[in-house]
Design a protein around this motif. Sequence first.
Motif, PDB file in Angstrom:
ATOM      1  N   ALA A   1     124.882  74.988  38.299  1.00 52.75           N
ATOM      2  CA  ALA A   1     124.343  74.287  37.121  1.00 52.75           C
ATOM      3  C   ALA A   1     124.037  72.816  37.419  1.00 52.75           C
ATOM      4  CB  ALA A   1     125.332  74.383  35.958  1.00 52.75           C
ATOM      5  N   GLY A   2     124.293  72.378  38.669  1.00 55.57           N
ATOM      6  CA  GLY A   2     123.913  71.018  39.060  1.00 55.57           C
ATOM      7  C   GLY A   2     125.004  69.977  38.915  1.00 55.57           C
ATOM      8  N   HIS A   3     126.226  70.408  38.625  1.00 51.92           N
ATOM      9  CA  HIS A   3     127.306  69.435  38.479  1.00 51.92           C
ATOM     10  C   HIS A   3     127.871  69.036  39.849  1.00 51.92           C
ATOM     11  CE1 HIS A   3     127.112  69.927  34.223  1.00 51.92           C
ATOM     12  NE2 HIS A   3     127.412  71.220  34.275  1.00 51.92           N
ATOM     13  N   GLU A   4     128.493  67.867  39.866  1.00 53.63           N
ATOM     14  CA  GLU A   4     129.173  67.340  41.058  1.00 53.63           C
ATOM     15  C   GLU A   4     130.620  67.840  40.974  1.00 53.63           C
ATOM     16  OE1 GLU A   4     128.738  65.113  44.359  1.00 53.63           O
ATOM     17  OE2 GLU A   4     127.203  65.037  42.789  1.00 53.63           O
ATOM     18  N   VAL A   5     131.081  68.615  41.945  1.00 53.86           N
ATOM     19  CA  VAL A   5     132.380  69.267  41.773  1.00 53.86           C
ATOM     20  C   VAL A   5     133.326  68.931  42.926  1.00 53.86           C
ATOM     21  CG1 VAL A   5     133.564  71.483  41.455  1.00 53.86           C
ATOM     22  CG2 VAL A   5     131.230  71.194  40.603  1.00 53.86           C
ATOM     23  N   THR A   6     134.556  68.570  42.573  1.00 59.91           N
ATOM     24  CA  THR A   6     135.603  68.370  43.567  1.00 59.91           C
ATOM     25  C   THR A   6     136.725  69.364  43.291  1.00 59.91           C
ATOM     26  OG1 THR A   6     135.132  66.000  43.698  1.00 59.91           O
ATOM     27  CG2 THR A   6     137.266  66.741  44.555  1.00 59.91           C
ATOM     28  N   VAL A   7     137.099  70.103  44.315  1.00 60.34           N
ATOM     29  CA  VAL A   7     138.192  71.069  44.195  1.00 60.34           C
ATOM     30  C   VAL A   7     139.471  70.443  44.738  1.00 60.34           C
ATOM     31  CG1 VAL A   7     139.078  73.246  45.159  1.00 60.34           C
ATOM     32  CG2 VAL A   7     136.730  73.112  44.306  1.00 60.34           C
ATOM     33  N   TYR A   8     140.537  70.570  43.974  1.00 61.17           N
ATOM     34  CA  TYR A   8     141.868  70.144  44.434  1.00 61.17           C
ATOM     35  C   TYR A   8     142.727  71.404  44.462  1.00 61.17           C
ATOM     36  CZ  TYR A   8     146.187  67.351  44.664  1.00 61.17           C
ATOM     37  OH  TYR A   8     147.377  66.782  45.043  1.00 61.17           O
TER      38      TYR A   8
END
Length: 338
Positions: free
Chosen positions: A28-35
């Motif tokens: 969807a175009g979001h900036e995502v960081t996985v922790y």
Amino acid sequence: MARAPLNVLVTGGAGYIGSHVVRDLVQAGHEVTVYDSLYSGHEWAVLGADFVRGDLAERARLEWLLGSRNFHAAIHCAGHIWVGESVKNPAKYYFNNASNAFRLFDLCAQYGIRHVVFSSTAAVYGQPDEATIDEDTPLAPINPYGASKAMAERALQDVAAASGLTFAILRYFNVAGADAQARIGEATPDNSHLVKVALETAIGLRGAMRINGTDYPTQDGTCIRDYVHVDDLANAHLLALDHLTAGGDPFVANCGYGHGFSVRQVLESVRQVTGVDFPIETGPRREGDPAILVADSRRIKALLGWTPRHDDLERIVATAWAWERRLQDMRGERRLSA
Ligand code: UFG
């Protein structure tokens, strides 16, 4: 109207459900960081997002992360998930699912994160009498897993009231199925989920499987659950985020289809989809298991316009089966290259 991209933290984003949520956020175009601690998740499951390894118990690391990126929202998927294990080792569940969640919510408020979507569970309801369970049913968990999630729900509501952040609490029913392209799926070790165990038996990783209890007050004596496809569930997270970022009120909603299948019905579907007549034994009840858990899902449909696209047990099992075979290949490839 195109939505502005958001900067989103996903805890547990390398796990089964989290990785499907991450896939859709990225899409969807979001900036995502996985922790993710990788306690039960896998880095290969993180498709197109930044990955930071860390545990929820590591306060300093979380503070560093929250302080160094300007997150608009957090989706908190990390947690322990096994009902049976929670009965045997309650502290593990209270520390991680309740205390660590509380710390995270508090830090979210401190670091100005405006919205939190929280992975909760049908297990918070315990064993209600209603044929389908709506969100106003009093919480009465019958196992430490459900109790730990109910505590976290309460903590989130209190933090929100004090800080002004808004939240969505999604109460998952029984999640199954996998990515349609079999890129990701359930790969949690020591798995005790029904569909997963049945598929592992069908593929030959287990000699036999057991039905936990055949004397429940249900039509065929086995437990009934509302199985929801992980892709529909992932979509619910994106809709929840849209709702919150558009200024919508905080809410609690069930994520299930509103109808259930017994353990025997699920196993029959697995036999049909796989074409494998794998051995099934019967055994005693598993401690902590309610007889029937089926969602009343009217709220999420009305509030978010959630429209399930995979409400079909055969499709759920078929996608999980395609994934199980892919996972088997991946493990073989790794062995060969080792
Ligand atoms: N079951 C068997 N044999 C098995 C595995 C499971 O008979 O080998 C039975 C269980 O006893 C239960 C049913 O299948 O009656 C479903 O069990 P799962 O372990 O697949 O799922 P649970 O309902 O215990 O719990 C799951 C998630 C929770 C979530 C809950 C919501 O693990 O995180 O669904 O309903 F909260």
